[in-house]
Design a protein around this motif. Sequence first.
Motif, mmCIF file in Angstrom:
data_model
loop_
_atom_site.group_PDB
_atom_site.id
_atom_site.type_symbol
_atom_site.label_atom_id
_atom_site.label_comp_id
_atom_site.label_asym_id
_atom_site.label_seq_id
_atom_site.Cartn_x
_atom_site.Cartn_y
_atom_site.Cartn_z
ATOM 1 N N LEU A 169 0.826 -1.209 0.000
ATOM 2 C CA LEU A 169 0.000 0.000 0.000
ATOM 3 C C LEU A 169 0.858 1.256 0.000
ATOM 4 O O LEU A 169 0.544 2.232 -0.702
ATOM 5 C CB LEU A 169 -0.933 -0.015 1.217
ATOM 6 N N PHE A 170 1.946 1.255 0.759
ATOM 7 C CA PHE A 170 2.878 2.390 0.756
ATOM 8 C C PHE A 170 3.461 2.590 -0.645
ATOM 9 O O PHE A 170 3.594 3.726 -1.124
ATOM 10 C CB PHE A 170 4.018 2.168 1.749
ATOM 11 N N THR A 173 2.190 1.674 -3.595
ATOM 12 C CA THR A 173 1.170 2.174 -4.522
ATOM 13 C C THR A 173 0.929 3.658 -4.316
ATOM 14 O O THR A 173 0.799 4.432 -5.273
ATOM 15 C CB THR A 173 -0.143 1.391 -4.326
ATOM 16 N N ALA A 174 0.878 4.077 -3.038
ATOM 17 C CA ALA A 174 0.609 5.491 -2.734
ATOM 18 C C ALA A 174 1.788 6.384 -3.105
ATOM 19 O O ALA A 174 1.602 7.513 -3.591
ATOM 20 C CB ALA A 174 0.292 5.645 -1.250
ATOM 21 N N SER A 175 3.008 5.904 -2.897
ATOM 22 C CA SER A 175 4.189 6.749 -3.123
ATOM 23 C C SER A 175 4.477 6.988 -4.599
ATOM 24 O O SER A 175 5.170 7.942 -4.951
ATOM 25 C CB SER A 175 5.418 6.118 -2.458
ATOM 26 N N SER A 225 1.820 -3.725 -7.317
ATOM 27 C CA SER A 225 2.257 -2.627 -6.448
ATOM 28 C C SER A 225 3.600 -2.074 -6.902
ATOM 29 O O SER A 225 3.828 -0.856 -6.884
ATOM 30 C CB SER A 225 2.359 -3.115 -5.001
ATOM 31 N N GLU A 227 4.265 1.777 -8.250
ATOM 32 C CA GLU A 227 5.233 2.644 -7.572
ATOM 33 C C GLU A 227 6.190 3.289 -8.559
ATOM 34 O O GLU A 227 6.411 4.499 -8.519
ATOM 35 C CB GLU A 227 6.032 1.867 -6.522
ATOM 36 N N VAL A 229 0.328 5.267 -11.222
ATOM 37 C CA VAL A 229 -1.054 4.787 -11.204
ATOM 38 C C VAL A 229 -1.609 4.695 -12.619
ATOM 39 O O VAL A 229 -2.418 3.820 -12.926
ATOM 40 C CB VAL A 229 -1.928 5.721 -10.333
#
Length: 421
Positions: free
Chosen positions: A285-286, A288-290, A316, A320, A324
């Motif tokens: 999750l980190f 994907t968000a970063s 993921s 990264e 996205v």
Amino acid sequence: MKMNKDLDLTLRENKYSNKSTILLFIFTFLSLSLALVFNIKNIGNTDFYTYLAILAVVVLSTSLVSKLTKADNILVLIVNMLFTIGVSMIYRLNPSYGKRQLQFYLVGIALFFITFFILKAFKFWSKISIFYVVISVGLFVATLVFGTYLGGAKNWIVIKNFSFQPSEFIKVPLAFFVASFYARYNEIVSKPFGRYYMEFVILMFIGFLFLQKDLGTALIFFGLMILSQFVYEKDRFFIAFNIISMIIGSILAYFMFGHVRIRVATWLDPWTDINKTGYQITQALFATASGGLFGTGIGLGHPDYIPVAESDFIFSAITEEMGVFMGIAVILLFMILVYRAFKISLTQQDKFFSTLAFCIGVLFALQTFIILGGVLKVIPLTGVTLPFISQGGSSMLSGFILLGCLQYCATNIKYGDETNE
């Protein structure tokens, strides 16, 4: 009349021009990505040019698909695009895995053509449903006897340095079995207990998967059975019964298997044990968000922080470093692949191959949804691969066999203004 011929010729030229552009994009994207990866990993130029040459031959060979199979080559183009994204990231994470993935891809392309011509050579595929059952049961028994536990499930057979996952290959006879059942539906249901034939066989397969603790594949098999019954079965009792059975089976699996309880707990709240059981999903999750919309750039992120990033969590890693937008592109490519499978099913006149195309589309859709749902914490994580992208030979080879079957199902089908040569 001459204007119509000129228009048809223009449409054909535009179609082949567009496909040539896609091929050029695939090769260019892969070349640039691998160049960056080889520079980051300090891999020698000899290896780079060798594997780039192999990829050039394989990627450009897709132009031969429409000529050799007499069907549209859009399926192979989609898969090639998925593969180029995946292999670039696998090389970035682990060059040795990247080399093996290229080798599996070469074998997969060969299996694609072999499968197509075997299907073309013989015409008895709808009449040997018992053969598909025997092959599947044989693979299940071999897994139970010779299998090895990996990731909580006994679904791998390891022979020295060679390993494979039989459940990946069982998807092929499973799809053929469902297609043969509905192709000869009236004949089979006229026999005593004939209407329960497919139900009994697939539930037996799912029972084997429970013994192996391979619940991700069991979910795919359950989903295929329910969706095929929704489309082809007149008696809705089977659908309701199987949905209830799936719910009961999930509850039983939760109480019977410790690793399932851990995965459900991790899905509900991975933050309480972020350094142990929740580490993998939180790092994903980190990552994907970063990455943001456009990614950190290949080699500039930290997807190697995610355990097994080259397999279960490759999505993921892609989001990264590639963003996205690339993640959305991957999802759209899978949607197009499944859409084409369903369109082939609707257009194909032969009942067996129409049903087979539908089953293959469902298998790709379910597998993609289950792994992406797990990676994005929409559903509990299960140990399945992302087709044509994740590292792994069994998944790659079985995927190309199914793709070869789907290519044959598309033979001599016309899509609107498109004309197959």
